[in-house]
Design a protein around this motif. Structure first.
Motif, short mmCIF file in Angstrom:
data_model
loop_
_atom_site.label_atom_id
_atom_site.label_comp_id
_atom_site.label_asym_id
_atom_site.label_seq_id
_atom_site.Cartn_x
_atom_site.Cartn_y
_atom_site.Cartn_z
N SER A 1 -30.85 85.89 -27.30
CA SER A 1 -31.11 85.61 -28.70
C SER A 1 -30.20 84.50 -29.19
N PRO A 2 -30.54 83.85 -30.30
CA PRO A 2 -29.67 82.81 -30.84
C PRO A 2 -28.32 83.41 -31.23
N GLN A 3 -27.30 82.62 -31.06
CA GLN A 3 -25.94 83.06 -31.33
C GLN A 3 -25.76 83.53 -32.77
N GLY A 4 -26.45 82.93 -33.70
CA GLY A 4 -26.30 83.28 -35.10
C GLY A 4 -26.75 84.69 -35.44
N ASP A 5 -27.52 85.33 -34.57
CA ASP A 5 -28.02 86.67 -34.84
C ASP A 5 -27.04 87.77 -34.44
N VAL A 6 -25.89 87.42 -33.89
CA VAL A 6 -24.94 88.41 -33.41
C VAL A 6 -23.72 88.42 -34.34
N ASP A 7 -23.31 89.61 -34.70
CA ASP A 7 -22.14 89.80 -35.55
C ASP A 7 -20.89 89.30 -34.83
N PRO A 8 -20.13 88.37 -35.42
CA PRO A 8 -18.92 87.85 -34.77
C PRO A 8 -17.91 88.95 -34.44
N LEU A 9 -17.84 89.97 -35.26
CA LEU A 9 -16.93 91.07 -34.99
C LEU A 9 -17.37 91.86 -33.76
#
Length: 134
Positions: free
Chosen positions: A33-41
């Protein structure tokens, strides 16, 4: 008892790290999935869980250290973000005494850890460095 203490300390550090940048882009966009869809935490915690799992599996910090990318900013972590939201970390490690003449680590271990969205994990591989397939 020592195992649980090391694991508890390693997992306790998860919330103390100031790093909150996103991980590197996935290697294969078709399966990730695109990186932006994952919570940085979640990326930060996942990286720390994967590193702690490798340290525990290899006898603790006195016997094993993960590559520097598993300690620095999450943007440098060797991670693939899967379609289901899980994280796959594949990284190298070394024994603290195994260093080149210049003081650089000589990697001899490879670990692959899958972190699920519910924060459970599974060590998929932990052993000698596998040959790179083209």
């Amino acid at each position: 008892m020592r195992y649980w203490l090391v694991l508890a300390l390693a997992l306790g550090v998860v919330g103390l790290s100031p790093t909150s940048t996103p991980a590197q882009a996935p290697a294969d966009p078709a399966t990730s999935s695109p990186q932006g869809d994952v919570d940085p935490l979640f990326l930060l915690r996942g990286r720390n869980i994967a590193r702690a799992a490798a340290e525990t599996a290899n006898g603790g910090l006195g016997n094993y250290m993960a590559e520097p990318a598993m300690h620095g900013p999450t943007a440098t972590a060797p991670v693939v973000i899967n379609e289901d939201g899980s994280l796959l970390f594949t990284f190298k490690g070394f024994r603290p005494e195994d260093r080149s003449i210049n003081g650089n680590p000589v990697f001899s271990f490879e670990t692959e850890v899958l972190i699920n969205p519910n924060r459970t994990f599974e060590v998929l591989y932990n052993g000698p460095i596998r040959p790179v397939t083209p």
